[in-house]
Design an enzyme around this catalytic site. Sequence first.
Site, PDB file in Angstrom:
ATOM      1  N   PHE A   1      22.353  45.857   0.007  1.00  0.00           N
ATOM      2  CA  PHE A   1      22.588  44.457   0.350  1.00  0.00           C
ATOM      3  C   PHE A   1      21.702  44.118   1.538  1.00  0.00           C
ATOM      4  CE2 PHE A   1      24.356  40.925   2.657  1.00  0.00           C
ATOM      5  CZ  PHE A   1      24.586  40.009   1.642  1.00  0.00           C
TER       6      PHE A   1
ATOM      7  N   ASP B   1      16.571  48.792   7.531  1.00  0.00           N
ATOM      8  CA  ASP B   1      17.390  47.601   7.730  1.00  0.00           C
ATOM      9  C   ASP B   1      18.607  48.009   8.556  1.00  0.00           C
ATOM     10  OD1 ASP B   1      19.163  45.492   7.622  1.00  0.00           O
ATOM     11  OD2 ASP B   1      18.855  45.062   5.508  1.00  0.00           O
TER      12      ASP B   1
ATOM     13  N   LYS C   1      22.365  40.207  13.388  1.00  0.00           N
ATOM     14  CA  LYS C   1      23.790  40.207  13.691  1.00  0.00           C
ATOM     15  C   LYS C   1      24.080  40.431  15.172  1.00  0.00           C
ATOM     16  CE  LYS C   1      25.478  41.307   9.041  1.00  0.00           C
ATOM     17  NZ  LYS C   1      25.870  39.932   8.711  1.00  0.00           N
TER      18      LYS C   1
END
Length: 397
Positions: A141, A226, A255
Amino acid sequence: MTQTDQLRAMSEDHSAHNYHPLPIVVAEADGAWLTDVEGRRYLDMLAAYSAVNFGHGNPRLAEAARRQLDRVTLVSRAFDHDQFGPFVAELAELCGKDMVLPMNSGAEAVETALKTARKWGYEVKGVPAGEANIITFEGNFHGRTTTIISFSTDPDARDSYGPYTPGFRTVPYGDAEALKAAMDEHTVGVLIEPIQGEAGVNVPPSGFLRAVRELCTANGTLMIADEIQSGLGRTGTTFAVEHEGVVPDVYILGKALGGGIMPVSAVVADRDVLGVFKPGQHGSTFGGNPLACAIGREVIAILKTGEYQERSRTLGAHLHDRLGRLPGDLVREVRGRGLWAGVELNGPARPVSERLMDLGVLAKETHETTLRLAPPLVIERADLDWALDQLEIALKG
């Protein structure tokens, strides 16, 4: 009907859409605790999906934002500002790299990394035009843009959005031999989550990240990590790749980089990689704006002390110890590192997350049977134990 009742009714209509929010309306937040509009308090075991690694309303981050709000928050990209240079220099130093390209959302940073790998492949590696490929992993994801969902293996993320962007090969996560077989002279990048968050906090087999690094080096291919969810202290180290002593060619961050205050993301790499971009070839209207840079600088300063990494290591060990003692007839497996765990249940996780909410704890299910736990790194041990006590009650129904 209260706002909470309305949201509960919406969330229980599982035919409405795939994403079901927890049915509360948050009004205030402090540290690891949230308060809804009706005055009820909840312990956040989601950390706002890892965006708030350092707690809600962290005074250092809030003060950094307030200081910048009194000065300038946005400027035209035709001008520089006094927060930009220090931010990119400090983030580059934290990552041990030369250059930083700031963006806003995580998906935007992933798209930037993909463009970087392709441009690097054509202009540096010498791949013939239009023939570059990038390898990704099953269960990934990385966001919800058209290009990113093109290499997703999750039907909910991918179906009904074709035609899909070509140029990607997907192999099983954790399978070094499959990765080796998929690589060729036109492979310009391997995009990997050091721990797969949305897939259920999946930790790869020991040695896998080292194997990815070695294969990328041997094939002249960029290893792109990532670390949007796994990075910035979440797993007990600044970056999750550190658990295997691995240094990727490219970091993707987001984030927690925005401290839970605003979206901040970045791609970080050395000059021979990110330097392929010339002025005006890539950018973002709001990427690297003064407010984002001021907040990001304070996040970096917090991380440089090592305090939060240590808290994640220490409290994470306690978290996993307690989770490992949950009844085997209810819990099939516990995965994760630091203050990040995926609890694989022997039944659906949504009812458990709803019972937890009724008990005053916020957690979220993923992929039907996995309950994800990611408390803010500021959580106190007593609060963590209280949340785990409530989990034991919720599991028993």
